[in-house]
Design a protein around this motif. Structure first.
Motif, PDB file in Angstrom:
ATOM      1  N   SER A  16      -4.430  -6.413   8.521  1.00 36.25           N
ATOM      2  CA  SER A  16      -5.225  -5.220   8.252  1.00 36.25           C
ATOM      3  C   SER A  16      -6.655  -5.392   8.757  1.00 36.25           C
ATOM      4  O   SER A  16      -7.249  -4.449   9.260  1.00 36.25           O
ATOM      5  CB  SER A  16      -5.214  -4.890   6.762  1.00 36.25           C
ATOM      6  N   ILE A  17      -7.201  -6.622   8.657  1.00 35.62           N
ATOM      7  CA  ILE A  17      -8.559  -6.853   9.149  1.00 35.62           C
ATOM      8  C   ILE A  17      -8.584  -6.759  10.666  1.00 35.62           C
ATOM      9  O   ILE A  17      -9.470  -6.120  11.238  1.00 35.62           O
ATOM     10  CB  ILE A  17      -9.089  -8.215   8.664  1.00 35.62           C
ATOM     11  N   SER A  18      -7.605  -7.339  11.330  1.00 39.52           N
ATOM     12  CA  SER A  18      -7.579  -7.260  12.786  1.00 39.52           C
ATOM     13  C   SER A  18      -7.325  -5.827  13.250  1.00 39.52           C
ATOM     14  O   SER A  18      -7.847  -5.413  14.281  1.00 39.52           O
ATOM     15  CB  SER A  18      -6.536  -8.208  13.366  1.00 39.52           C
ATOM     16  N   GLY A  19      -6.548  -5.084  12.484  1.00 34.87           N
ATOM     17  CA  GLY A  19      -6.341  -3.673  12.811  1.00 34.87           C
ATOM     18  C   GLY A  19      -7.616  -2.871  12.684  1.00 34.87           C
ATOM     19  O   GLY A  19      -7.919  -2.014  13.524  1.00 34.87           O
ATOM     20  N   VAL A  20      -8.390  -3.153  11.652  1.00 33.60           N
ATOM     21  CA  VAL A  20      -9.665  -2.459  11.470  1.00 33.60           C
ATOM     22  C   VAL A  20     -10.621  -2.806  12.606  1.00 33.60           C
ATOM     23  O   VAL A  20     -11.301  -1.932  13.144  1.00 33.60           O
ATOM     24  CB  VAL A  20     -10.281  -2.822  10.095  1.00 33.60           C
ATOM     25  N   VAL A  21     -10.651  -4.069  12.995  1.00 31.07           N
ATOM     26  CA  VAL A  21     -11.520  -4.476  14.097  1.00 31.07           C
ATOM     27  C   VAL A  21     -11.081  -3.808  15.392  1.00 31.07           C
ATOM     28  O   VAL A  21     -11.914  -3.291  16.145  1.00 31.07           O
ATOM     29  CB  VAL A  21     -11.529  -6.014  14.240  1.00 31.07           C
ATOM     30  N   PRO A  70       0.834   4.728   0.897  1.00 34.14           N
ATOM     31  CA  PRO A  70       1.845   3.668   1.059  1.00 34.14           C
ATOM     32  C   PRO A  70       2.791   3.914   2.236  1.00 34.14           C
ATOM     33  O   PRO A  70       3.205   2.964   2.912  1.00 34.14           O
ATOM     34  CB  PRO A  70       2.602   3.690  -0.264  1.00 34.14           C
ATOM     35  N   SER A  71       3.106   5.169   2.500  1.00 34.51           N
ATOM     36  CA  SER A  71       3.972   5.479   3.644  1.00 34.51           C
ATOM     37  C   SER A  71       3.283   5.159   4.958  1.00 34.51           C
ATOM     38  O   SER A  71       3.896   4.642   5.894  1.00 34.51           O
ATOM     39  CB  SER A  71       4.367   6.952   3.621  1.00 34.51           C
ATOM     40  N   ILE A  72       1.989   5.460   5.045  1.00 31.58           N
ATOM     41  CA  ILE A  72       1.224   5.153   6.253  1.00 31.58           C
ATOM     42  C   ILE A  72       1.136   3.644   6.444  1.00 31.58           C
ATOM     43  O   ILE A  72       1.304   3.134   7.551  1.00 31.58           O
ATOM     44  CB  ILE A  72      -0.168   5.801   6.189  1.00 31.58           C
ATOM     45  N   ALA A  73       0.889   2.916   5.364  1.00 29.69           N
ATOM     46  CA  ALA A  73       0.807   1.452   5.444  1.00 29.69           C
ATOM     47  C   ALA A  73       2.154   0.862   5.857  1.00 29.69           C
ATOM     48  O   ALA A  73       2.210  -0.067   6.672  1.00 29.69           O
ATOM     49  CB  ALA A  73       0.349   0.877   4.111  1.00 29.69           C
ATOM     50  N   ALA A  74       3.240   1.387   5.315  1.00 33.04           N
ATOM     51  CA  ALA A  74       4.571   0.900   5.687  1.00 33.04           C
ATOM     52  C   ALA A  74       4.871   1.196   7.154  1.00 33.04           C
ATOM     53  O   ALA A  74       5.452   0.365   7.856  1.00 33.04           O
ATOM     54  CB  ALA A  74       5.631   1.525   4.789  1.00 33.04           C
ATOM     55  N   GLY A  75       4.475   2.359   7.618  1.00 41.06           N
ATOM     56  CA  GLY A  75       4.674   2.699   9.027  1.00 41.06           C
ATOM     57  C   GLY A  75       3.867   1.792   9.943  1.00 41.06           C
ATOM     58  O   GLY A  75       4.358   1.348  10.986  1.00 41.06           O
ATOM     59  N   GLY A  76       2.630   1.501   9.564  1.00 37.32           N
ATOM     60  CA  GLY A  76       1.802   0.584  10.349  1.00 37.32           C
ATOM     61  C   GLY A  76       2.386  -0.816  10.385  1.00 37.32           C
ATOM     62  O   GLY A  76       2.394  -1.478  11.425  1.00 37.32           O
ATOM     63  N   ALA A  77       2.893  -1.281   9.237  1.00 35.00           N
ATOM     64  CA  ALA A  77       3.513  -2.605   9.182  1.00 35.00           C
ATOM     65  C   ALA A  77       4.784  -2.644  10.020  1.00 35.00           C
ATOM     66  O   ALA A  77       5.071  -3.641  10.692  1.00 35.00           O
ATOM     67  CB  ALA A  77       3.817  -2.977   7.743  1.00 35.00           C
ATOM     68  N   SER A  78       5.537  -1.563  10.003  1.00 40.49           N
ATOM     69  CA  SER A  78       6.757  -1.491  10.800  1.00 40.49           C
ATOM     70  C   SER A  78       6.446  -1.549  12.291  1.00 40.49           C
ATOM     71  O   SER A  78       7.117  -2.259  13.049  1.00 40.49           O
ATOM     72  CB  SER A  78       7.513  -0.210  10.465  1.00 40.49           C
ATOM     73  N   ILE A  79       5.432  -0.825  12.716  1.00 37.51           N
ATOM     74  CA  ILE A  79       5.039  -0.850  14.127  1.00 37.51           C
ATOM     75  C   ILE A  79       4.527  -2.232  14.512  1.00 37.51           C
ATOM     76  O   ILE A  79       4.828  -2.734  15.597  1.00 37.51           O
ATOM     77  CB  ILE A  79       3.996   0.237  14.412  1.00 37.51           C
ATOM     78  N   ALA A  80       3.765  -2.866  13.611  1.00 36.16           N
ATOM     79  CA  ALA A  80       3.256  -4.219  13.889  1.00 36.16           C
ATOM     80  C   ALA A  80       4.402  -5.207  14.030  1.00 36.16           C
ATOM     81  O   ALA A  80       4.384  -6.076  14.908  1.00 36.16           O
ATOM     82  CB  ALA A  80       2.290  -4.652  12.801  1.00 36.16           C
ATOM     83  N   ASN A  81       5.398  -5.093  13.166  1.00 34.90           N
ATOM     84  CA  ASN A  81       6.565  -5.982  13.272  1.00 34.90           C
ATOM     85  C   ASN A  81       7.349  -5.728  14.545  1.00 34.90           C
ATOM     86  O   ASN A  81       7.828  -6.662  15.178  1.00 34.90           O
ATOM     87  CB  ASN A  81       7.483  -5.804  12.054  1.00 34.90           C
ATOM     88  N   LEU A  82       7.472  -4.475  14.931  1.00 30.45           N
ATOM     89  CA  LEU A  82       8.176  -4.130  16.158  1.00 30.45           C
ATOM     90  C   LEU A  82       7.441  -4.716  17.368  1.00 30.45           C
ATOM     91  O   LEU A  82       8.067  -5.330  18.237  1.00 30.45           O
ATOM     92  CB  LEU A  82       8.281  -2.611  16.302  1.00 30.45           C
ATOM     93  N   LEU A  83       6.125  -4.539  17.416  1.00 30.89           N
ATOM     94  CA  LEU A  83       5.359  -5.065  18.537  1.00 30.89           C
ATOM     95  C   LEU A  83       5.322  -6.590  18.518  1.00 30.89           C
ATOM     96  O   LEU A  83       5.290  -7.223  19.568  1.00 30.89           O
ATOM     97  CB  LEU A  83       3.929  -4.504  18.516  1.00 30.89           C
ATOM     98  N   GLY A  84       5.329  -7.185  17.329  1.00 32.69           N
ATOM     99  CA  GLY A  84       5.326  -8.635  17.223  1.00 32.69           C
ATOM    100  C   GLY A  84       6.631  -9.264  17.656  1.00 32.69           C
ATOM    101  O   GLY A  84       6.667 -10.432  18.038  1.00 32.69           O
TER     102      GLY A  84
END
Length: 64
Positions: free
Chosen positions: A4-9, A46-60
């Motif tokens: 989340s910190i790296s995303g904010v940056v 929470p839905s937005i956070a879950a979507g962001g985490a899902s995209i991060a996992n997909l890209l990772g």
């Protein structure tokens, strides 16, 4: 927490570049930041956070 910190940056750098290069006014950036701040306090956060985490996992998981 690190994600989340790296995303904010990253988003901060993008907003800065848009404001310098593409003509995004600082007032627009402030309105977007306030919108995100108030949106984080709603029931959809929470839905937005879950979507962001899902995209991060997909890209990772992408290997080249």
């Amino acid at each position: 927490m690190i994600l989340s910190i790296s995303g904010v940056v990253l988003l901060g750098v993008i907003v800065f570049l848009f404001s310098r290069k593409d003509g995004l006014k600082m007032s627009h950036a402030v309105v977007c930041a306030l919108f995100g701040f108030y949106l984080s306090g709603t029931a959809v956060a929470p839905s937005i956070a879950a979507g962001g985490a899902s995209i991060a996992n997909l890209l990772g998981g992408i290997t080249l």
